[in-house]
Design an enzyme around this catalytic site. Sequence first.
Site, short mmCIF file in Angstrom:
data_model
loop_
_atom_site.label_atom_id
_atom_site.label_comp_id
_atom_site.label_asym_id
_atom_site.label_seq_id
_atom_site.Cartn_x
_atom_site.Cartn_y
_atom_site.Cartn_z
N GLU A 209 47.19 4.38 48.79
CA GLU A 209 46.26 5.39 49.30
C GLU A 209 46.89 6.08 50.50
OE1 GLU A 209 43.26 7.07 51.98
OE2 GLU A 209 44.45 5.26 52.37
N SER A 210 46.72 7.40 50.59
CA SER A 210 47.23 8.20 51.71
C SER A 210 48.75 8.04 51.81
CB SER A 210 46.51 7.79 52.99
OG SER A 210 46.77 8.72 54.03
N ALA A 211 49.26 7.57 52.96
CA ALA A 211 50.70 7.35 53.07
C ALA A 211 51.18 6.34 52.03
CB ALA A 211 51.06 6.87 54.48
N HIS B 165 38.76 12.12 53.64
CA HIS B 165 39.95 11.32 53.36
C HIS B 165 39.71 9.86 53.72
CE1 HIS B 165 44.30 10.73 52.90
NE2 HIS B 165 44.25 9.96 53.98
#
Length: 561
Positions: free
Chosen positions: A236-238, A474
């Site tokens: 997730e994300s990075a 986010h």
Amino acid sequence: MRCNILILAATLVGLVRAATLVSIPNVTATTIVVLPAGTVVGSTSDGVEYYRGIPYAQPPTGSLRLKPPIRLENFGLVQATGVAPACPQTTAMDITPLLLDVVALPGVEQTLLFGSTLGDETEDCLTISVMRPQGTAADAQLPVLFWIYGGGFEMGSPQMYNGSVLIPQSVAQGKPIIFVAVNYRLGAFGFLGGSEVLADGASNLGLLDQRMGLEWVADNIEAFGGDPGAVTMWGESAGSISVFNQLALFDGNNTYKDRSLFRGAIMNSGSIIPTEPVNGVKAQGIFNTVIEAAGYSAKLKCLRDVDYDTFLNASNSVPTYLSYNSLAFSYAPRPDGRILTACPAVLAKTGKYAAVPMIIGNQENEGTVFALFQSNITTESALVSYLNDVFFHNATRDEIAGLVATYPNNPDSPAGIGASNDTYPEFKRLAAILGDWGFTFMSRLLLDTFPAMVPAWSYQATYGSETPVLGTYHASDLPHIYYETDDVSASIQDLYISFVDSLDPNNYAASTPSGYLTFWPTWQEKKQLLELGAHHTRLIHDDARAASFEYIRAHLETLRL
């Protein structure tokens, strides 16, 4: 007070299992597993066996600081029953009045915005954790879900994610899985750039840590009852950006000992991130700032020689992603000609990545949390200057103005964020641009390059559209996946477990009330997304803000960090 809107605070992660029950003197844990490098002692709770903090590489300290990881061949006996350490964190953030107002709003999960459970931070942090159903046979050959956490390449830890919730759900589905989480270096410890770093072969160390974690799974997961040929990466994300980087590492070569390291990928909120080279102007400027903060004027060797606290403080001397600079990351994977041979957008366009079945998707309002720190941007001209000065140094002002002009300056942009929220004049337009450039459009660009014969499914989450100011923001998917027990949570877990088991998310035995889930066709069929709403799912076309998408696609050469 630490804002973790993107990596989410959580309880301690549990992590998996052993093969045989034996008694070991002076050890209270009930399970062990014997690996080539040593013996791992784990614990059992509520039908799940946990093995936390197994070292997979030599400590990256002293002369090994800022060096590629070296496999640990012998660790003896490891008590993997406690909390594994976190890697050093970049913790500074900008507490703006707008941010304080937002976290006080109803509907914003305060416990997820501030504070985190990371465990102790230490430079000796290259560990991996495993979790599996209690009683799994050594020859069970269970599929493996390999988790890469997010946090802007600056903070985060496996301990923040309660992966144990997926294990009983998978057992209830009749599709038991093994959950693995890897620790990797962050900040300047893992993603420092600059010409000296490039010349030394010390770039993208965090990605190499992740890759060594995948190799560890290939070598060891059979001892836990896992199938090394059935690994699905998930982030997730990075962490999701990292998943794509693992697909693209070494131009898509994902083989190890003549076998693929993974067969599937799940990407939540992140994929391609267009970046300048590791020795580019941005990365070199960060290197110069860090080494000056450490008390030197040059030389990578100096950063290896200084004490831990000095280097940590120097790593924290640059802007974080939880600040005015936002997604203009100080630390990020960058092309180095070897590990990442080109900009990820170029690698995607030229097909230099391992195309495996995948799930990829985003939250409807990815950019809102990243636009909370720039309340001085009150005019279109100031917005153009901000994007030109902070993000896209290689673009002309006219190119940035052209991008901004594709976004209407109205209170309903981005979609789902209404006009009643009291924010600064350019907030919604900046949020739309950041969310599109950093997440939504990059997913669409990647899907456009994906082979027709390899299935890919894509989604958009809208279940938090009523959240004031932020919308479905986010990282708001993480509590649904790891901590909550509503229809959305059960449905996402059902889809993901089915995908890990069979590489098809539609092979689930739904644990939600009938009528919530819709059959999910591949993206290639009609370029449709599965919209995950609060009370239903439906199919929508992946064509939002088409003019802005085409503009960004046409200017990817200059719209890079």
